[in-house]
Each structure stands twice: as C-alpha cells, then as structure tokens.
Write a protein that holds these residues in place. Structure first.
Motif, mmCIF file in Angstrom:
data_model
loop_
_atom_site.group_PDB
_atom_site.id
_atom_site.type_symbol
_atom_site.label_atom_id
_atom_site.label_comp_id
_atom_site.label_asym_id
_atom_site.label_seq_id
_atom_site.Cartn_x
_atom_site.Cartn_y
_atom_site.Cartn_z
ATOM 1 N N GLU B 130 0.844 -1.195 0.000
ATOM 2 C CA GLU B 130 0.000 0.000 0.000
ATOM 3 C C GLU B 130 0.877 1.242 0.000
ATOM 4 O OE1 GLU B 130 -3.644 -1.513 2.740
ATOM 5 O OE2 GLU B 130 -1.623 -2.228 3.089
ATOM 6 N N PRO B 132 0.728 5.956 0.015
ATOM 7 C CA PRO B 132 -0.061 7.141 0.349
ATOM 8 C C PRO B 132 -0.981 7.600 -0.784
ATOM 9 C CG PRO B 132 2.210 7.744 -0.091
ATOM 10 C CD PRO B 132 2.158 6.254 -0.102
ATOM 11 N N GLU B 133 -2.126 8.147 -0.404
ATOM 12 C CA GLU B 133 -3.071 8.666 -1.401
ATOM 13 C C GLU B 133 -2.698 10.080 -1.822
ATOM 14 O OE1 GLU B 133 -7.197 7.935 -0.172
ATOM 15 O OE2 GLU B 133 -6.491 6.110 0.793
ATOM 16 N N VAL B 134 -2.020 10.802 -0.925
ATOM 17 C CA VAL B 134 -1.449 12.092 -1.333
ATOM 18 C C VAL B 134 -0.009 11.803 -1.713
ATOM 19 C CG1 VAL B 134 -0.786 14.408 -0.621
ATOM 20 C CG2 VAL B 134 -2.953 13.440 0.169
ATOM 21 N N GLU B 135 0.303 11.995 -3.010
ATOM 22 C CA GLU B 135 1.624 11.618 -3.506
ATOM 23 C C GLU B 135 2.446 12.835 -3.885
ATOM 24 O OE1 GLU B 135 3.945 9.819 -3.725
ATOM 25 O OE2 GLU B 135 3.293 7.751 -3.477
ATOM 26 N N THR B 136 3.741 12.610 -3.991
ATOM 27 C CA THR B 136 4.600 13.656 -4.524
ATOM 28 C C THR B 136 4.557 13.563 -6.038
ATOM 29 O OG1 THR B 136 6.493 12.187 -4.569
ATOM 30 C CG2 THR B 136 6.168 13.463 -2.565
ATOM 31 N N MET B 167 -3.230 14.442 -5.252
ATOM 32 C CA MET B 167 -3.934 13.189 -4.999
ATOM 33 C C MET B 167 -3.440 12.235 -6.081
ATOM 34 S SD MET B 167 -5.730 14.295 -2.527
ATOM 35 C CE MET B 167 -6.654 12.811 -2.112
ATOM 36 N N ARG B 177 7.843 3.230 -5.430
ATOM 37 C CA ARG B 177 8.292 3.257 -4.033
ATOM 38 C C ARG B 177 8.886 1.917 -3.616
ATOM 39 N NH1 ARG B 177 6.892 7.261 -0.537
ATOM 40 N NH2 ARG B 177 5.717 8.979 -1.454
ATOM 41 N N LYS B 195 -7.189 3.650 -3.512
ATOM 42 C CA LYS B 195 -8.025 4.709 -4.082
ATOM 43 C C LYS B 195 -7.166 5.653 -4.908
ATOM 44 C CE LYS B 195 -11.325 4.704 -0.297
ATOM 45 N NZ LYS B 195 -10.980 4.580 1.113
#
Lengths: 808, 345
Positions: B130, B132-136, B167, B177, B195
């Motif tokens: 899994e 993060p949903e907020v990505e760089t 997002m 990653r 998501k």
C-alpha cells in the motif's frame, strides 16, 4: 484521426480485405480502431441529373418544376431549393431511392403536380451540416460540369466510403497523416506504398526574389521554408478533394485553403498560406512575441501575446502565432493572387504553450505539439505547390526561401535477435525479424545476429531497444506470443499481519451487523470541520485543501469519514430506507502544517454511523431503535477481539450531542469517540436519531498484541454474588465498577452491571445499580469467609468513594 | 385361598384395563398391591395353611402380584405416551411465521472484488503493498517516466494540493516506491490496490475517485510471454475458465511495449454482440513491460532486470462482471445496492 478508406486506396491496395477485417488487424497490430462509419450505408439509387428545364410551379411561389435528364429517362421533379437553376448538374434520388434515415423516395403529387424523385442537398445525402461547404449549405448540391449524367452520385460524392476512426495513443503521432496510416497498413498487409506527386514545373523567378526568411530563435523554429505561388485563381477545390476533407471532418473553403488542409492530412505537416500582397513586407521574421503584443487572428479574436509565444512577423507586426493560428490581416481571400506558403518545424513545447494559452487546439497545433517528421516538412510544401499549380492555376516560383538548422538525421538503434527473443519469450529467426523490418519500411544492417536499425524520422517514438522490441512484437503479433509463467524463484505471497488484521476487523463489523460503505475522501471545507475526533483535532492545524478543486463539495481532504457517511445515510433515508448500520475503513489526512509542504500523515480509521431500528421485525419482539449502548456494545466486542482495554469518558465534540458522547481512551491515549449526533446536525442531514463512532485503527493495530496461548480451564467452581448499590444520579456506573474491581481484590474475576433502576421506592435524584461479581481461584475451592471479606471491603470502598449504600 | 388370589388377579386386571388416567392406575396399585391390600391380607392368613400348601400359595401370590404390577406398568407407559402426545399437540407452533432476524452486515462490492484479486495474486506468490493517497509529483509522475512537460500528463488531469503534492492519479507510485526501497537488490512481486483520484466530473462512467489495482513483477529474465501467461491465469480465474484473453499494443509512459488486455465477451464468446459492441472482446486492463527508465530510476539495472506491470479498475471489473450500470453506485452507498452483494458466492 478519421481515415477515409477511399482516400487511403490512393497509396496502398486494400481491395482484398474487408473493412471489418482491416479494422480488426489495425487494432491488433497497434492502433485501436474506435469505430467504422459508412457514410451512406443505406442510400441507393441516387444519380447525376441534368436540369434541362426549370420553371416556377404553377400553384406555388417557392417551388420549381424541373425536367431532369437522368441518363436513361427524363423525370419531372418539383424542387424547393433556392439555388436550383436550369443547366445545373444535380444529385437526383430517383423513385425507389433510399436516403439516410431510411427515407424512401416515392412518386408524389405536390400542389396538384406530379413529382418523380428528389433533387438532393448534401445534408439530405447524409453529410453533417458543419462539413457542408458554405456555398451549397442553403440549397441543393451542384456538381461540376464534367460530371456524367446518369452516373452514381453517391460514388462521385464519395458517399460509398467507409471512414475508420483511429484512437491514437500519444506515441503514435506518425499516424496523424494518411501517409503514416499507409505505412502502418502496408506493414500489416505487406503491400507497397504509392507516394504522392511532388514535382512541379516552376517559373524562372525565384522565391528568394520575393521574400527573405530570418529566424531569431532557432531552438523554437529550426526550419522555416517559404514557397511563393503567383497567378492564383481562387475557386472551389476539386470535388474529390472536397469529399476527402469532408470525410476527414474538415469543411471545404476554397482551393488554396483546402490544399493546405489536404496536405496537412496527407503528410501530417501543417502549412499556412499567407496572402503575399497583404503580408506587409518582403521579409519573414520569426521571433518571440513581445510582452502584451497584440494580434488579430483568423477567427477575428484579438490575442494578447507574451515572450512565451513564438510569432511569424513581417519584420514589424505579427502575422501568425507560430503553429497555432494565422493572422486575419494576411488571410487568403477571394482576391488573393499570390500565395506565400509556410512549411515549418516548430518546437512542440512552444506550440503547446501557444495553443494552451489561447485556448486554440487546431489540426495544426495538435501535430506540431507531437513533433512532425523533419524529413517531410519541405516535401509537404512542394506537394502543396504541385496542387496549387494543378488546381488553382498557380505559377510556382523556383526554390524556397528558408532557414534550416533542423536535424533530419535518422537515429540508429541496435539490438540482437537473441535479446529480443529472451525478452519476448519467443524464437523468432533473424530472417523473420528482417522481414518484419522490411514490412515496416525500416532500413537495417545485419551483422551476426545484431541488427543496426536506421529509424525513419517519421517514427519519432522509436528511440531505444524496447521501442524496437515493441515494433517486432506487434508485427509478429501479440497473439503469437506464447503463454508462460515466470521462471524466477517462487516466493510465498501473502498478506502482512496488518493487512490480515484489517480484513479481520472488517469481518468483525460485518458479523456484528454493519455494512461496509465507501465514501469520497474529498469533502467540503465546511464538512471537514465536523465530527473530528479529539486526537485528530489536536494535531490537524487546518484541513488540507486542493489548490484547484472542481467544486466546493470536493475541495478538502477529510479529517473524518463521518460527514460523508451521514450523507450516505441521508441519501438512503430520502429513499425511504431508514434502518441503516454502516461502517467504513478509510484514510484521513492529517497535516500539522499551516501551509502544506510535505505529504500529510495518512491515518487508517474505522468509522460507523447507525440510524433507525436495529430490530425491525416485531411480530414477536419489541422494535428497538439504535442507541448509544448498542454502538458501545459493538465497539466493546471489537476491543475484546483486539485484546485491548478501553475506557470511556464523557466528552463534548462539535456536531455531537453534548450529553451522549464518549471519548474512548486506551491506556490514557485518545483513540476516538462514540455517541449521538447533535440533533441540530441530524436535522441538517434530515436524519432521525443517529449514532456514530470513529476510531484510530492505526493506533489500535500498533498496540494490539494477541499471541494466543493456552490458559488452563479452571477445575474449581466460581462463586457468584450480586450487589445492588444506591448512588446519586450523577455517579457513573463505570467509576463504581472500577472501585469494585479494585476493592474486591484478585479473587474478583469479573464485574458486570446487570440492572440500573430509578423511580418508585428510591429517593428522588438517586439510582440503583446492580452488579454481578464473579469470584474465582483457579487453584482451589473458595471459602465463604474469603468471599464475604472481599464483599465487605467492596461495600466499604464504594461507600467511601461514591457514597453508595447497599440497596435494602 | 388359591381361588381368592386368582379372583383378585382377574378383578385387578379388569380394573387396569378400564383405567384411563395415571391417577386411576396409582389407586389400583395402592388398592391391590399396597400393605393394606387384599393380597397382603390373603398372605397374612397363610399361617393357617399346611406346611406343604404354604410355598405353593406363596408362589402363586407372588405371581399374581407380578402379573398385576406388570400390567400396571404397561398401562402406565401407554397412558404416559398418550399424555405426552396431548401435551406436544398443545405445544404446536406456526412454523411459517418468520424467524427472529439476525442483523447481518456485509462487505462493499469493491472490497469483495479487490480482495478476490488480492487472493488470486497472493496465490501466484505476490505480496500486497500500500502507499499514500497524497503523492509527490516525483513518485506519481517523474519516477514513472512522466517528466514535468510530458504530453501524456494530459491523459490524467490531477488534483494538485501544491506544485509538488497531489492526490495520486494511479497506484503505480507504489511500484516506484517499492522498487526504490529495494534499490535493485531483489526481485519484486507485488500488487497494490487503492483509491485514486482524477479531475473528472462524476457521471455514469466517470468518477473523481475510483479504485485501482496495479501489479508489478521484476526479476532477472522476465519475458513478455510471462505477462501474457500471468494475465491469462488471472482472467480465467476471475471471469471463468471458458474466457479467452488477447493483448493489443497500446501506450503507457511507464511500460514499453505496452498492452491492453481484452477478454472474450461472456455473451457471444467472441462472435460479436451488443455487449461487446460487435467486437467480441471487452477491454479489461492495461499493462506492459516495465520501461527501462522506470527500472533505472529505482536503482535496477535494466540490462540485468526486466519486468512487467499491469493495472486494472475494480469498478470496471464489477460493472462487467455484474452489469452495474452506473459508477456512482459504488459511492452513494444505496443500501439496496450494497445488500445485493452480501450473499455468499
């Protein structure tokens, strides 16, 4: 890209394959065919007719009575078109003809006079209004004089064509031209390509005598060629060219404009024609625009420019935005006699910025943005000159005024057939690979099993080994690749402990009677402030907001799933579904920064919202509404599953009922809350009593320790004792229970509330709480005196701590 | 005496025969076999008998007692059975009335689909990752061979938070990653569900939030035929053994070659019908061989390592598998929708 198959037939032979099969093979080889359109699939029986006589209808002002020669017979037809006239050659739908929309033509009487067919407009023949040339948009279509009477009008108008629509991926801009599509189809069918005529007899006069070219920014414009064609006669372009443009979705205008558009579609190279006499000077200067410089473009809009934009100028003023749109001042018109024809290579980025800033995406800009073929720029200009000479009677001056720093060299890519086969899982021979390259019209040298490929400049997408891998694979056929499974060392896949735990939690909630829901992570600014758990509120300075939301409704990252869950409940209750028990596992987004610069912390939480009846089938039992203790019971079960001990503390949270909300703590750390939604907020969502919870699952997972081991099953009996205590109303049962537990000592294994009473036989303001105590020593049978001693200690302690009296 | 005893026996048995309640039987038992009963009385008079007669009469008396007792027991059992029957008759309930309902919940359809896909790939040795949903911007785009001015960024307009944060528009950053974490030190076999968000106006076929499952397999000597084999196995398990797959060339910036995978239409088995718009095939997912630049950026030597990646939308799969006609159903949480998928499969 719309591809007219009739047009394509000019370059390659595709007679031996059905349109459907061709489409299927194109799709399977690399470019998805998104649709096939047969323009006049159902039309029949439309021929060229000669209007021998045209008189006014005896009984109608606006109708004409025509005698039309259709070759094998003469028909009397009544026509209402304003442009009908004697001597015209027109499209006649004979009686029995069928037009698009399954419109059948029959003999009829109009105002007492017989009419035996219909004279057609292009629209009636199935061409979309927007593609119909303006001169015939208001009436019937008129054929050129050389059209043969009695000939099939549908064929003459190219209405027997099939158009295939190609869905081009960004890498395949080479197929944004008929020639590009011809290369692709030639590779698939293994047929030769016929190239268009570019040679033209030129005048002695030189283009450079008329105009000079200067480029100030060679990175943005590495090639600029200016051709000059004089003595132009503006008029309609030939019927076949108009047909092809219409098929490709471009409206015919006049021969000069049509020719530039035709070459754009044929070569994929955008061209621009200036009216030389209105250009304003004899020098072309390509430069960056000045800040706030203005230009009136072809669409009669004034555009404000900046140094981001590249312009074509006459040395003074801009005459075009490079690659995007020409200026109105130098536009080709009916009066134009000398054409200055631009064939240039503009940097894709520069055109992208120009087209984006001005909101102008045209057939030209699309192609420049993807990068045109450097080796087709000049030849496209020559092709246009050839067509101008042939179809606009132009005199082409020799040579071209140009600036040329364009890299036109073919790049090489090297690969070995063994590497290709190793990567594809195939055993393609060198001969087969060589044959594939030949079909693709790609030159190569073969040395041992190493191919050195000269990548044609039309294929800008091929730069590395993997690109050639794809070319070989797709022509070889993806269908022909074997099915294999990876050979690498196998490893045991699986869920991590946390992933498994997440599934277990979901299963727990579901077996406890809750339904999983999924809501949006993006909520409104207002909602993001609601129902935020204390430990979240403490950390999140401000909710994280999108910089350019599409709507306020989805503008902010959630701090709680509850507002959107309430929205889901509201959605259902509005549809008469009022007994609902939902939970959701999802992420909230926590940032401690006022101005976000780093990724917010993403916390996994479990939230739930319940409303309406819990027990709904009341024939045998009482209806029971969802309440605080139901929700608390579900959570207690969860904590038991997770093997953690939770405490509950009365608390106040924005949006929650002030008297019915408990903060939940584990080992002194806040992990969430439960309770009833504030009646005001319930009303806002149009909900009846609604109970919610919100838990920090990340933290629960972190502290959760459950390594099951065996505990001996007690061999000695336990002793049960009940105790009913009378206390002040405000005293919390949980506190009393804790005192009992503590005072009772080690022998007390469990304390449970089994009754709470208030009313008759009790003083006002008092309540009675009854507890059941379980005494047990796993090692021996308890003695009565021990139990009694503990019992007395409890009575003493609760009296001391809560002023509790044993209920008499 | 003998006659008296036999008389008593006949009399008692007749009474037992007549008795209709347990109490009658009890009365008979007391009357004939009790201490004050007639048989006892007869025995008491035995003293008057001769030495020879005594055992004969004694034996007879016992026989009579036993005969009466046995008949009493039989009759008792019979009466008890009748009584029980009556009692049970009276206890009869209406079995057609509904049962007391148990409140049952259930998973969201998307979760079911995602878990099914997870389990399928776990079975093939994949792990679940899994992210993060907020990505760089870096992980969402650049590490996937989508530099800042790449035209393909148009393909997925994004919700930015700052210039560098957004997002995530796909779950592919989790691949970058994971590979970045290993830095070329070991093979990667993973899928990443989650998501994702795109600037789309919500309608029947678009949703600004949706779900994606991506997969990545990187090792030495991974072949394109492996991608085909793995996807084939996946498709058959998820959609049914009778379904066929086909790969078509496509384009994604992070794979080369890129493919789109179709499965044969369930309705017409590849012959063409309205469900598959006449093509016989339905598009399911995209994938391809990991682009060498993506491998290199994550620290993998692209001469030594190769791999494949694929990505699919559980919403689309659910829509195809169950005929769900509007993507918004997945997010409005209409209870009439949710409960349709709570039944055991």
């Amino acid at each position: 890209m719309f591809v007219s198959l009739n047009w394509l037939k000019n370059y390659i032979d595709i007679e031996n394959i059905s349109t459907e099969d061709l489409a299927e093979r194109i799709t399977k080889t690399g470019i998805e065919v998104e649709g096939i359109e047969y323009i006049a699939e159902q039309s029949t029986n439309v021929v060229v007719g000669y209007v021998k006589k045209c008189e006014q209808h005896p009984n109608a002002d606006k109708l004409n009575l025509c005698q039309v020669d259709v070759g094998d017979e003469e028909l009397q037809i009544i026509c209402g078109a304003p442009n009908i006239a004697q001597g015209q050659k027109v499209a006649v739908a004979k009686p029995g003809a069928v037009l698009p929309g399954n419109f059948k033509i029959k003999k009829a009487k109009l105002r007492g006079v017989e009419s035996n067919g219909m004279i057609c407009s292009l629209q009636e023949l199935g061409i979309e209004e927007k593609f119909v040339p303006k001169d015939v948009a208001e009436g019937i279509f008129v054929f050129p004089n050389d059209a043969e009477v009695g000939a099939d009008a549908l064929q003459l108008l190219n209405l027997d064509d099939a158009i295939i629509e190609l869905g081009l991926t960004p890498n395949r801009s080479d197929a944004l031209s008929m020639l590009g599509v011809a290369y692709e189809v030639a590779a698939i069918l293994d047929v030769p390509i016929r190239f268009p005529e570019e040679n033209v007899k030129t005048a002695e006069e030189q283009a450079v005598d008329y105009v000079s070219v200067k480029v100030e920014d060679s990175d943005a414009n590495p090639y600029y060629g200016a051709f000059v064609v004089k003595d132009i006669e503006i008029g309609p372009s030939p019927l076949w060219m108009r047909n092809y443009l219409i098929a490709a979705g471009i409206r015919p205008i006049n021969n000069v404009v049509d020719i530039t558009n035709y070459v754009l579609l044929e070569y994929g190279q955008p061209l621009h024609a200036f009216d030389f006499d209105k250009f304003g000077s004899k020098e072309i200067v390509v430069r960056r625009a000045q800040q706030d410089e203005k230009i009136q473009t072809l669409d009669d809009q004034e555009r404000t420019l900046s140094s981001e934009h590249l312009v074509i100028t006459n040395g003074q003023e801009p005459t075009a935005i490079a690659g995007v749109m020409g200026g109105a001042e130098s536009e080709v018109s009916e009066q134009t006699t000398t054409v200055l024809l631009e064939a240039a290579y503009f940097d894709p980025k520069v055109v992208r910025i120009g087209s984006k800033d001005h909101g102008l995406r045209s057939e030209s800009s699309i192609r420049f943005e993807k990068g045109v073929d450097p080796n087709r720029v000049k030849s496209a200009g020559m092709r246009a000159c050839q067509l101008l000479s042939q179809y606009a009677n132009g005199t082409v001056l020799s040579g071209v005024a140009e600036f040329d720093e364009l890299d036109k060299e073919e790049k090489t890519v090297e690969f070995s057939s063994s590497r290709i086969n190793a990567r594809l899982g195939t055993a393609i021979s060198n001969d087969e690979m060589a044959d594939i390259l030949r079909k693709l019209n790609i030159n190569y040298k073969l040395n041992g099993d190493t191919f050195t490929v000269h990548v044609p400049t039309r294929r800008q997408d091929i730069t590395i080994f993997e690109d050639m891998l794809e070319e070989i694979a797709r022509i070889y056929g993806y269908d022909n690749l074997p099915y294999t499974l990876p050979q690498g060392a196998s490893q045991a896949g699986g869920l991590t402990d946390l992933q498994q735990l997440k599934r277990d939690i979901k299963q727990y909630f579901e077996s406890a009677g809750l339904m999983e829901s999924i809501t949006y992570s993006l909520t409104s600014q207002a909602r993001s402030q609601l129902l935020v758990s204390p430990e979240v509120k403490e950390k999140a300075v401000t909710p994280v907001a999108l910089s350019m939301p599409m709507s306020e409704e989805h503008s902010t990252l959630r701090l709680s799933m509850l507002p959107e869950l309430l929205d889901s409940l509201a959605y259902n209750t509005a549809r008469k579904q009022s007994n609902l028990a939902y939970y959701e596992l999802g992420t909230i987004f926590l940032s401690e920064q006022e101005q976000v610069t780093k990724q917010p912390e993403e916390k996994l939480r479990a939230a739930g919202a319940l409303t309406g009846d819990w027990i709904t089938h009341p024939w045998q039992q009482e209806k029971r509404q969802v309440d605080f203790y139901l929700v608390k019971g579900i959570l207690q079960g969860l904590f038991e599953t997770l093997n953690v001990t939770a405490e509950y503390k009365q608390t106040k949270i924005d949006g929650m009922h002030p008297g019915r909300t408990a903060q939940i703590l584990v080992g002194g750390t806040s992990i969430g809350f439960l309770g009833q939604v504030h009646p005001k907020l319930q009303k806002d969502f149009d909900l009846k009593d609604t109970y919610v919870f919100d838990l920090d699952l990340d933290y629960l997972f972190e502290i959760h320790k459950n390594e099951p081991s065996f505990a001996k099953i007690p061999r000695y009996p336990s002793v049960s004792r009940d105790i009913a205590l009378v206390v002040e109303e405000a005293v919390h049962a949980g506190d009393v229970q804790a005192t009992i537990q503590q005072a009772g000592g080690e022998l007390v294994k469990d304390v449970q509330v089994f009754d709470v009473y208030q009313g008759e036989h009790l003083e006002d303001g008092k309540k009675s709480i009854a507890f059941n105590l379980l005494y047990l020593d796993p090692e021996r049978t308890l003695k009565d005196e021990e139990v009694e001693e503990s019992y007395q200690a409890i009575l003493y302690a609760v009296k001391d701590a809560h002023d509790a009296e044993l209920r008499g | 005496m003998k006659e008296r005893l036999l008389e008593l026996q006949t009399e008692a048995l007749a009474k037992v025969e007549e008795a209709s309640t347990l109490k009658d039987l009890q009365d008979i038992r007391v009357a004939y076999l009790g201490k004050k009963g007639p048989i006892t009385e007869v025995l008491r008079g035995m003293g008057k008998l001769s030495k020879e007669e005594r055992p004969v009469i004694g034996e007879l008396a016992n026989k009579v007692r036993e005969a009466i007792a046995s008949e009493l027991d039989n009759k008792k059992e019979h009466l008890e059975a009748i009584e029980l029957e009556k009692k049970l008759e009276a206890e009869t309930i209406d079995v057609t009335l509904p049962g007391r309902p148990v409140q049952v919940g259930g998973p969201h359809l998307l979760t079911s689909i995602v878990e099914e896909i997870e389990d399928l790939f776990i079975g093939m040795g994949f792990e679940v990752r899994e992210g993060p949903e907020v990505e760089t911007d870096y992980y969402n785009f650049e590490a996937l061979n989508l530099p800042k001015d790449h035209p393909a960024r148009d393909m997925q307009d994004s919700f930015y938070i700052t210039e560098e944060l957004l997002m995530r528009t796909h779950t592919s950053p989790v691949q970058a990653r994971t590979m970045g974490e290993y830095q070329g030190s070991q093979p990667v076999k993973m899928i990443c569900p989650g998501k994702v968000y795109r600037r789309d106006t919500d309608d029947a076929t678009h949703s600004h939030q949706f779900t994606q499952v991506e997969g990545l397999y990187v090792d030495k000597d991974v072949r394109m035929s492996d991608l085909k084999g793995v996807l084939n196995r996946f498709a058959k398990q998820l959609f049914g053994e009778e379904r066929e797959i086909r790969l078509r060339p496509s384009f994604f910036p992070f794979t080369e070659p890129s493919v789109e995978m179709d499965i044969s239409c369930k309705v017409c088995h590849g012959h063409g019908c309205s469900v598959c718009k006449g093509t016989g095939w339905i598009e399911i997912l995209g994938g391809g061989m990991v682009h060498p630049r993506v491998l290199e950026m994550a620290g993998y030597d692209s001469n030594e390592y190769s791999g494949f990646a694929f990505g699919m939308g559980p919403e689309r799969i659910a829509m195809l598998k169950y005929g769900v006609d509007d993507i918004r159903h997945f997010y409005t949480n209409d209870v009439r929708f949710l409960t349709q998928y709570h039944k055991a499969k």
